[in-house]
Write a protein that holds these residues in place. Structure first.
Motif, mmCIF file in Angstrom:
data_model
loop_
_atom_site.group_PDB
_atom_site.id
_atom_site.type_symbol
_atom_site.label_atom_id
_atom_site.label_comp_id
_atom_site.label_asym_id
_atom_site.label_seq_id
_atom_site.Cartn_x
_atom_site.Cartn_y
_atom_site.Cartn_z
ATOM 1 N N ALA A 65 50.532 47.404 33.678
ATOM 2 C CA ALA A 65 49.226 46.755 33.837
ATOM 3 C C ALA A 65 48.968 45.769 32.702
ATOM 4 O O ALA A 65 48.406 44.686 32.927
ATOM 5 C CB ALA A 65 48.123 47.815 33.880
ATOM 6 N N LEU A 100 43.657 48.966 39.202
ATOM 7 C CA LEU A 100 45.038 48.492 39.226
ATOM 8 C C LEU A 100 45.909 49.675 39.614
ATOM 9 O O LEU A 100 46.106 50.606 38.831
ATOM 10 C CB LEU A 100 45.452 47.929 37.860
ATOM 11 C CG LEU A 100 44.696 46.692 37.371
ATOM 12 C CD1 LEU A 100 45.252 46.229 36.030
ATOM 13 C CD2 LEU A 100 44.754 45.561 38.394
ATOM 14 N N GLU A 136 45.907 45.148 42.959
ATOM 15 C CA GLU A 136 44.549 45.063 42.431
ATOM 16 C C GLU A 136 43.579 45.376 43.556
ATOM 17 O O GLU A 136 43.490 44.633 44.543
ATOM 18 C CB GLU A 136 44.278 43.684 41.847
ATOM 19 C CG GLU A 136 42.888 43.591 41.230
ATOM 20 C CD GLU A 136 42.630 42.273 40.521
ATOM 21 O OE1 GLU A 136 41.441 41.959 40.310
ATOM 22 O OE2 GLU A 136 43.607 41.571 40.190
#
Length: 229
Positions: free
Chosen positions: A100, A186, A201
């Motif tokens: 991420a 995420l 997302e």
């Protein structure tokens, strides 16, 4: 005693990218980062896969076509994750947040940096002060448009389910109107297989316009499911 110690090592170890890593080893974070970065450098398409727009179905649509599944139907999908030890679950969080971080650095090159990483996992890679695991999100990216609050969720497969704690639900609800503060998920599937990595997302599960795209499939901490069209 030797057998007991070996059993403990197995219980806390993970198979990451084809390598067995002992989560209690002092070099664990360095080894995980080394394997992850090598995989990302060889796969130049992971970010393109992650940038594809996610089109979620609403569960009213699924129900009207006979494709909907009632709450709790996801039981059995996450047997492997339920059998994991706390050390192995913590390793999932560490690996998924590392991806991420790379994703956000690529998406917001002018605004995302080490300081955007809020959770305690940051210290494993960058040292410095301990993070804040009570904030209700893992990353905070401040842009002229909005303050983006990102909570990272991971899975060993791609089952489309994740859990929100009571604190995460509270923060997500407080940002449900997509004003200055915007809450997003995420979702990182295949967490221990960096050769398959990408990021989804997802919208705020508590958002006024997006909450019907998530179905409750668990209690305690709230377990939610989504389904892509």
């Amino acid at each position: 005693e030797g057998e007991r110690q070996q059993s403990e090592i197995v219980r806390r170890s993970i198979n990451f990218g084809g390598a067995s890593l002992d989560t209690a080893d002092t070099s664990f974070s360095d080894r995980l980062r080394e394997i992850a970065d090598a995989s990302l450098s060889q796969d130049h398409t992971w970010f393109e896969r992650s940038r594809r727009r996610v089109n979620l179905a609403t569960f009213e649509e699924l129900g009207s076509t006979g494709g909907g599944r009632g709450g709790g139907k996801g039981k059995g999908r996450f047997t492997g994750e339920r059998q994991m030890t706390d050390a192995q679950r913590a390793a999932m969080g560490l690996a998924s947040e590392w991806l991420a971080y790379h994703f956000l650095r690529r998406r917001y090159p002018e605004y995302a940096n080490e300081g955007s990483w809020i959770s305690g996992n940051r210290v494993h890679f960058f040292g410095g002060e301990e993070g804040d695991d009570a904030s209700g999100y893992d990353f905070l990216v401040k842009t002229p448009q909005a303050d983006w609050l990102y909570e990272v969720k991971s899975s060993l497969e791609d089952g489309g389910e994740f859990e929100l704690t009571a604190n995460e639900l509270r923060v997500a609800s407080s940002a449900s109107k997509d004003g200055r503060r915007r809450y997003r998920i995420l979702y990182v599937p295949y967490t221990f297989s960096p050769d398959k990595w990408f990021v989804l997302e997802l919208p705020n599960p508590m958002g006024e316009r997006s909450r019907n795209q998530f179905e409750t499939v668990g209690r305690g901490s709230l377990r939610l499911r989504f389904e892509r069209r």
